[in-house]
Design a protein around this motif. Structure first.
Motif, PDB file in Angstrom:
ATOM      1  N   THR A  38     -16.351 -27.460  53.129  1.00 43.90           N
ATOM      2  CA  THR A  38     -15.111 -27.781  53.835  1.00 43.90           C
ATOM      3  C   THR A  38     -15.061 -27.083  55.195  1.00 43.90           C
ATOM      4  N   ASP A  39     -14.042 -27.414  55.974  1.00 37.87           N
ATOM      5  CA  ASP A  39     -13.845 -26.749  57.264  1.00 37.87           C
ATOM      6  C   ASP A  39     -13.643 -25.246  57.071  1.00 37.87           C
ATOM      7  N   THR A  40     -12.951 -24.863  56.016  1.00 40.60           N
ATOM      8  CA  THR A  40     -12.738 -23.439  55.714  1.00 40.60           C
ATOM      9  C   THR A  40     -14.075 -22.740  55.457  1.00 40.60           C
ATOM     10  N   ILE A  41     -14.931 -23.362  54.670  1.00 38.08           N
ATOM     11  CA  ILE A  41     -16.245 -22.792  54.388  1.00 38.08           C
ATOM     12  C   ILE A  41     -17.047 -22.682  55.680  1.00 38.08           C
ATOM     13  N   GLN A  42     -16.998 -23.721  56.521  1.00 37.53           N
ATOM     14  CA  GLN A  42     -17.742 -23.729  57.786  1.00 37.53           C
ATOM     15  C   GLN A  42     -17.315 -22.572  58.681  1.00 37.53           C
ATOM     16  N   GLU A  43     -16.008 -22.366  58.831  1.00 39.71           N
ATOM     17  CA  GLU A  43     -15.516 -21.281  59.685  1.00 39.71           C
ATOM     18  C   GLU A  43     -15.897 -19.911  59.122  1.00 39.71           C
ATOM     19  N   GLN A  44     -15.860 -19.747  57.816  1.00 45.77           N
ATOM     20  CA  GLN A  44     -16.278 -18.480  57.217  1.00 45.77           C
ATOM     21  C   GLN A  44     -17.771 -18.243  57.467  1.00 45.77           C
ATOM     22  N   PHE A  45     -18.566 -19.303  57.356  1.00 47.68           N
ATOM     23  CA  PHE A  45     -19.998 -19.203  57.603  1.00 47.68           C
ATOM     24  C   PHE A  45     -20.265 -18.751  59.038  1.00 47.68           C
ATOM     25  N   TYR A  46     -19.635 -19.421  60.008  1.00 47.06           N
ATOM     26  CA  TYR A  46     -19.789 -19.029  61.414  1.00 47.06           C
ATOM     27  C   TYR A  46     -19.385 -17.571  61.613  1.00 47.06           C
ATOM     28  N   CYS A  47     -18.291 -17.183  61.005  1.00 45.48           N
ATOM     29  CA  CYS A  47     -17.789 -15.819  61.154  1.00 45.48           C
ATOM     30  C   CYS A  47     -18.788 -14.797  60.640  1.00 45.48           C
ATOM     31  N   HIS A  48     -19.309 -15.023  59.453  1.00 44.67           N
ATOM     32  CA  HIS A  48     -20.250 -14.067  58.875  1.00 44.67           C
ATOM     33  C   HIS A  48     -21.544 -13.983  59.679  1.00 44.67           C
ATOM     34  N   ILE A  49     -22.015 -15.101  60.196  1.00 43.38           N
ATOM     35  CA  ILE A  49     -23.243 -15.099  60.998  1.00 43.38           C
ATOM     36  C   ILE A  49     -22.997 -14.412  62.341  1.00 43.38           C
ATOM     37  N   ALA A  50     -21.946 -14.808  63.038  1.00 38.70           N
ATOM     38  CA  ALA A  50     -21.648 -14.237  64.358  1.00 38.70           C
ATOM     39  C   ALA A  50     -21.176 -12.793  64.256  1.00 38.70           C
ATOM     40  N   GLY A  51     -20.571 -12.435  63.140  1.00 39.09           N
ATOM     41  CA  GLY A  51     -19.950 -11.126  63.003  1.00 39.09           C
ATOM     42  C   GLY A  51     -20.818 -10.025  62.446  1.00 39.09           C
ATOM     43  N   LEU A  52     -22.073 -10.330  62.125  1.00 37.68           N
ATOM     44  CA  LEU A  52     -22.928  -9.265  61.577  1.00 37.68           C
ATOM     45  C   LEU A  52     -23.080  -8.140  62.577  1.00 37.68           C
ATOM     46  N   PRO A  53     -23.013  -6.891  62.216  1.00 30.38           N
ATOM     47  CA  PRO A  53     -22.806  -6.340  60.891  1.00 30.38           C
ATOM     48  C   PRO A  53     -21.338  -6.107  60.547  1.00 30.38           C
ATOM     49  N   ALA A  54     -20.422  -6.452  61.455  1.00 29.91           N
ATOM     50  CA  ALA A  54     -18.994  -6.186  61.208  1.00 29.91           C
ATOM     51  C   ALA A  54     -18.450  -6.958  60.008  1.00 29.91           C
ATOM     52  N   SER A  55     -19.052  -8.088  59.676  1.00 26.35           N
ATOM     53  CA  SER A  55     -18.553  -8.889  58.555  1.00 26.35           C
ATOM     54  C   SER A  55     -19.012  -8.360  57.201  1.00 26.35           C
ATOM     55  N   LEU A  56     -19.858  -7.369  57.212  1.00 23.39           N
ATOM     56  CA  LEU A  56     -20.318  -6.759  55.961  1.00 23.39           C
ATOM     57  C   LEU A  56     -19.281  -5.740  55.477  1.00 23.39           C
ATOM     58  N   PRO A  57     -19.190  -5.335  54.270  1.00 17.84           N
ATOM     59  CA  PRO A  57     -20.195  -5.433  53.228  1.00 17.84           C
ATOM     60  C   PRO A  57     -20.094  -6.703  52.397  1.00 17.84           C
TER      61      PRO A  57
END
Length: 62
Positions: free
Chosen positions: A13-32
């Motif tokens: 879904t669009d929600t999944i897509q935005e979360q995916f972009y966020c985690h990829i662009a946000g590394l390492p801040a999107s961890l843990p």
């Protein structure tokens, strides 16, 4: 991604897509936590990274 999911492509879904972009662009801040959950609200990935570290829920950190 949808072509790889085949008959389950409706789950991407669009929600999944935005979360995916966020985690990829946000590394390492999107961890843990690196998770994609369809129940989370739709939030632009850049806003989600800044406000929620890619895991938006009810306007608070999750």
């Amino acid at each position: 991604m949808k072509s790889k999911l085949g008959s389950n492509s409706w789950r991407w879904t669009d929600t999944i897509q935005e979360q995916f972009y966020c985690h990829i662009a946000g590394l390492p801040a999107s961890l843990p936590q690196y998770n994609l959950e369809s129940w989370r609200p739709l939030v632009n990935w850049a806003q989600s990274l800044v406000q929620y570290r890619c895991n938006p829920y009810d306007g608070a950190w999750s």
